[in-house]
Scaffold this motif. Structure first.
Motif, mmCIF file in Angstrom:
data_model
loop_
_atom_site.group_PDB
_atom_site.id
_atom_site.type_symbol
_atom_site.label_atom_id
_atom_site.label_comp_id
_atom_site.label_asym_id
_atom_site.label_seq_id
_atom_site.Cartn_x
_atom_site.Cartn_y
_atom_site.Cartn_z
ATOM 1 N N HIS A 224 0.832 -1.194 0.000
ATOM 2 C CA HIS A 224 0.000 0.000 0.000
ATOM 3 C C HIS A 224 0.865 1.241 0.000
ATOM 4 N N ASP B 169 -2.843 0.616 -3.989
ATOM 5 C CA ASP B 169 -2.545 -0.639 -3.318
ATOM 6 C C ASP B 169 -2.282 -1.711 -4.356
ATOM 7 N N ARG B 198 -2.981 -3.785 -9.302
ATOM 8 C CA ARG B 198 -2.774 -2.520 -8.599
ATOM 9 C C ARG B 198 -3.932 -1.583 -8.898
#
Lengths: 230, 230
Positions: A224, B169, B198
């Motif tokens: 993250h 993330d 992602r």
DNA sequence: CCGCCAATAATGTATAGACATTATCGAAAC
DNA sequence: GTTTCGATAATGTCTATACATTATTGGCGG
């Protein structure tokens, strides 16, 4: 009740940056202007801006001013949770089975020349094999591990609780399970698996080198990046 | 020449904590004691300790004092370089082939309800397929991409250069190549591959969602943790 | 026109003090 | 004993000021 003023200032600019009102590269007001705007002293402004700079949201250049940072692309935060804690958090029962334990002195790699404890075992979640692990732990750096009961506590967990490390790196790859790994994981040979190889140091002393092979269908890594870095 | 005093103080305790001289849970001297020890004002001490607290190394409790934080879930920095730059750094020729490009409005997930550009293509290193990529880009957040030449510049690279994002993330998994992916990568179906999914946002607006499937034998992710993280 | 240099405008660091906040501790009251 | 409650010791925040540092800018001389 009233939030600290420095915090208010920090949030003011954080919001504008995240919303895009202040675009990357844009210049923020000078500290003088900000302190006039909020009616506070320069130290307070400076601390707020320092916090934003630490978080990587802004960049401060002497004489030139303060600017919204261009997003840095290349680094994200990879959470490396303890497996036992991870499994517990998913509401499953965690177990580690120690399969092998001996003492070796490897001739190459990260722990070359250091006598080390070599342990291998399997991590289970709800009695289903999740990962096989093969680990070397330096006996010079961590003599206490010789006396640890590694059936009760997995070596990774034990190390986490007993040994602080200061540096680590990880390689993450995908590979097919070898016949031996497949047998331990209860899958067919060649099944896609996630392989994490990690080396850790304390200062310049190598601590441990671990290779974990996870069933591809039951594990994923998450990373993250964001201002909510907390 | 002389390092800032606050920095000196910060490093002093950082070293002791990382070396284990100050064990987790141990109490640091009070700010009064530290300012006496280093001969400086309390603000300077406070700023140094605040920096350590922000970094998560210590915990400060009113009335009680300042303590070395118990090791938290360790997080590491995952390098996520631009593929074009990565391949170039390896001395190979990078190329992206755009296979498909259309406009969709997905009903679910990260970009649900947003009209989006859907592109898929293949990344090559030295004319060898390295990864297949499937990507959605929000047209609401990034209208300019409609006019971009995505053959000349891969969508990821284009986005990197044109759109700031504030949050992202990633999920990293291992999987076997599907027949379609296998064909594009020039491997057999079921070959272990590293899959990176992602999602990125700017503030709360979704920007893009990408799924990249890498040949397991030609790509690895590297993460690092250490004081060199600056 | 170009290069050098000094004035300057911004951030960087630090001081000494003040008051706010809050968890803890100990003593008094029950 | 147990509870309550106030004193206290620590951090949290802020002010006003001073001087250091540095990159830019603009002017001056070649």
């Amino acid at each position: 009740m009233t939030p600290p003023l420095g915090e208010t200032i920090r949030e003011h600019f954080e919001r504008q940056i995240l919303a895009g009102t202040l675009a990357p590269g844009a210049r923020l007001p000078t500290e003088q202007q900000i302190m006039a705007q909020f009616g506070c002293s320069r130290m307070t402004v400076s601390k707020a801006l320092t916090a934003l700079a630490t978080a990587g949201l802004i960049e401060r250049r002497k004489r030139a001013g303060t600017f919204v940072a261009r997003p840095r692309v290349h680094s994200m935060v990879l959470e490396v949770p303890d497996l036992a804690a991870l499994v517990a958090a998913r509401g499953q029962a965690y177990r580690y089975r120690l399969d092998q334990r001996d003492t070796v002195t490897s001739g190459e790699g990260h722990l070359a020349g250091h006598p080390a404890l070599h342990v291998s075992g399997v991590h289970f979640a709800d009695d289903r094999a999740m990962a096989v692990e093969d680990r070397l732990v330096s006996l010079a750096a961590v003599p206490d591990i010789a006396a640890a009961d590694l059936n009760a506590e997995a070596p990774g967990t034990w190390l986490l609780h007993h040994v602080p490390w200061t540096e680590a790196d990880s390689r993450i790859t995908a590979l097919g399970a070898s016949p031996a790994e497949a047998l331990l994981l209860g899958v067919e040979a060649g099944t896609p698996c996630l392989c994490v190889e990690r080396r850790t140091w304390r200062g310049t002393d190598p601590i441990t080198h671990v290779r974990q092979v996870f069933r591809g269908d039951s594990y994923e890594l998450v990373a993250h990046f964001g201002p909510g870095a907390s």
